[in-house]
Enzyme design. Structure first.
Site, PDB file in Angstrom:
ATOM      1  CG  ASP A   1       1.905 -83.853 -39.864  1.00  0.00           C
ATOM      2  OD1 ASP A   1       2.674 -83.772 -40.836  1.00  0.00           O
ATOM      3  OD2 ASP A   1       2.042 -84.715 -38.962  1.00  0.00           O
TER       4      ASP A   1
ATOM      5  CG  ASP B   1       4.450 -78.865 -28.509  1.00  0.00           C
ATOM      6  OD1 ASP B   1       5.036 -79.521 -29.395  1.00  0.00           O
ATOM      7  OD2 ASP B   1       3.967 -79.396 -27.478  1.00  0.00           O
TER       8      ASP B   1
ATOM      9  CG  ASP C   1       1.385 -74.047 -26.722  1.00  0.00           C
ATOM     10  OD1 ASP C   1       2.106 -74.865 -27.322  1.00  0.00           O
ATOM     11  OD2 ASP C   1       0.884 -74.285 -25.603  1.00  0.00           O
TER      12      ASP C   1
ATOM     13  CG  ASP D   1       6.543 -86.296 -24.299  1.00  0.00           C
ATOM     14  OD1 ASP D   1       5.869 -87.324 -24.093  1.00  0.00           O
ATOM     15  OD2 ASP D   1       6.115 -85.169 -23.995  1.00  0.00           O
TER      16      ASP D   1
END
Length: 496
Positions: free
Chosen positions: A93, A148, A150, A241
């Site tokens: 995005d 994610d 990281d 989540d």
């Protein structure tokens, strides 16, 4: 006396709620210790049999990740899983120059034989939840692993997690987060300390007794049919989540938590990034309490004890509001104590609530020694870290209380993702990171004022009463003074 009575009532209620939360943590510790004695007898897929290896889709939701995007893609390309049973979706995005560089990197990986797609949307509706939902429409996998930007899963990660889905009632397998930059600074150490408590004590303690746990947004796998059965991803809270986790478990899906499978990740190294992450998590928790409370209470599928733990789980972030109230009112309480002699017995009784701190101390020590080992040296290190963590956590209490209140009253806000840095050693620098906020929040000014307020609390210990002072709350006010001072000065000095 009306004001004094009001202060005493609010202060007492907040202390009682903190004690109840501490007792719930103690119950989770008991569950955790009993779970450690049991051996896992789960039936698993036989990965030596190609016919039992299911198709997996890995989803990588990303947004403007200049500093970690290459690292993420290079790491995911190393996943050891049959290429004909694996696809990777880069749900991008982004709105900056990383769009082109990510596309080029994906094309290079695709040329190497990897089934990987660079998926773009025309808008960011639903933020991360919207991106995951969009990717799910075309996902070929029976199981959806999510990371994610990281996170750095090890090559054998899928082979450690996917086998547990042989049990058709399991909807999610979640792994424990590791921390590649745990020792970078005091800030990263106390973040790791808090997360370790969640990923040992809380996740194991709840999961071992069949109570609700949550998919942590990353480093876990969903059964695709579970996502769809639970109503798919929704973007009406900041913690999508937690939302989907509760909807799935209310539909009788089981969650499997793997404490022994660690997925390394990077902790925020700048306090502004930690603040945005804390705000999102705490506001999202309150939003989910608002959304899920009646569903949990009225569910006929779960036990009374699971309902209690579920509600306390959803109220986790609200504890910051109770801590903040106790902190703010503790100074007026000091003066009330020394002004009204007939209330002395009440204050002697209230000293009992120090047991909450003792419970937290014991629970966190059991977690700490599980990771680092016991022994005097480790215990001594733990004591320092525990009080540092508590001080700084209380320093965040204003910031997090605002997030909680906004969540409970239904005030909507954008999903602000946590900036990533690709920093793991002291030689690395975050200076010049283009994603850092340039302005200091007004909340920071209030945190500076609170530092002075609790400095006044320290002074008050010397001047109240007729017997040369009252030092009962002095350690508490010292921790608050240090905590708010740390958050205030770090927030001033860590802006870009």
């Amino acid at each position: 006396m009306i004001l004094e009575s009001f202060i005493i009532v609010v202060y007492t209620i907040a202390l009682v709620l903190i004690l109840l939360y501490a007792l719930a943590q103690l119950n989770l510790l008991i569950n955790y210790l009993s779970a450690k004695k049991k051996t896992d007898t789960s039936e698993v897929f036989d990965f030596s049999n190609p016919e039992e290896i299911p198709f997996v889709t890995i989803q990588l939701p990303v947004y403007n990740e200049m500093y970690v995007m290459d690292r993420l893609l290079e790491n995911i390309a190393l996943i050891d899983y049959p290429k004909d049973k694996l696809e990777i979706q880069v749900l991008d995005d982004s709105t900056d120059e990383t769009v082109e560089s990510t596309f080029q990197h994906v094309q290079k990986l695709k040329a190497s034989g990897l089934d990987i797609q660079h998926i773009r949307r025309t808008d960011r509706s639903g933020f991360k939840a919207g991106a995951l939902k969009e990717g799910l429409k075309i996902a070929k996998g029976e199981f959806i692993a999510i990371f994610d930007a990281d996170f750095l899963p090890k090559p054998n990660w899928l082979k450690q997690t996917i086998p547990y889905f042989k049990d058709e009632e399991i909807g999610v397998v979640q792994t424990r987060w590791g921390h590649i930059n745990r020792n970078y600074s005091i800030l990263t150490k106390i973040q790791a300390f808090a997360l370790d408590a969640h990923f040992t004590l809380e996740q194991v303690g709840r999961n071992s007794k069949g109570h609700f746990i949550n998919f942590n947004g990353t480093a876990g796998v969903w059964r695709k049919t579970c996502i769809l059965d639970a109503g798919n991803w929704e973007g009406d809270t900041l913690t999508e989540d937690l939302d989907l986790s509760y909807r799935a478990q209310l539909k009788n899906w089981k969650f499997k938590y793997l404490e022994n499978v660690e997925t390394p990740a990077e902790l925020p190294v700048v306090i502004s990034a930690a603040r945005s992450q804390q705000f999102r998590w705490n506001k999202g928790g309150a939003e989910n309490f608002r959304k899920m409370m009646w569903r949990v209470l009225t569910s006929k599928n779960i036990s009374f004890k699971t309902k209690v733990h579920g509600l306390l789980h959803l109220l986790n972030s609200t504890m910051f509001l109770n801590v903040f109230l106790v902190a703010i009112l503790s100074i007026p309480m000091l003066y009330i104590k020394n002004e009204y002699a007939h209330l002395r017995f009440y204050f002697y009784f209230m000293s009992f609530f120090v047991v909450s701190t003792i419970i937290f101390f014991v629970c966190y020590w059991m977690m700490y020694k599980e990771i680092y080992g016991k022994g005097f040296k480790n215990f001594f290190t733990y004591v320092g870290l525990f009080f540092t963590f508590f001080s700084i956590a209380m320093g965040f209490s204003l910031h997090n209380s605002i997030a909680v209140i906004e969540g409970h009253i239904g005030k909507r806000s954008e999903f602000i993702r946590t900036p990533k840095f690709n920093i793991s050693t002291l030689k690395d620098t975050w200076k010049g990171n283009k994603y850092l906020r340039k302005k200091v929040s007004m909340n920071v000014i209030f945190e500076g004022a609170l530092m002075l307020y609790f400095g006044f609390g320290l002074y008050s210990a010397f001047v109240v009463g007729d017997q040369g002072g009252d030092f009962g709350l002095f350690p508490f006010h010292l921790m608050l003074f240090v905590g708010f001072g740390y958050v205030f000065f770090k927030s001033l000095t860590s802006k870009a």
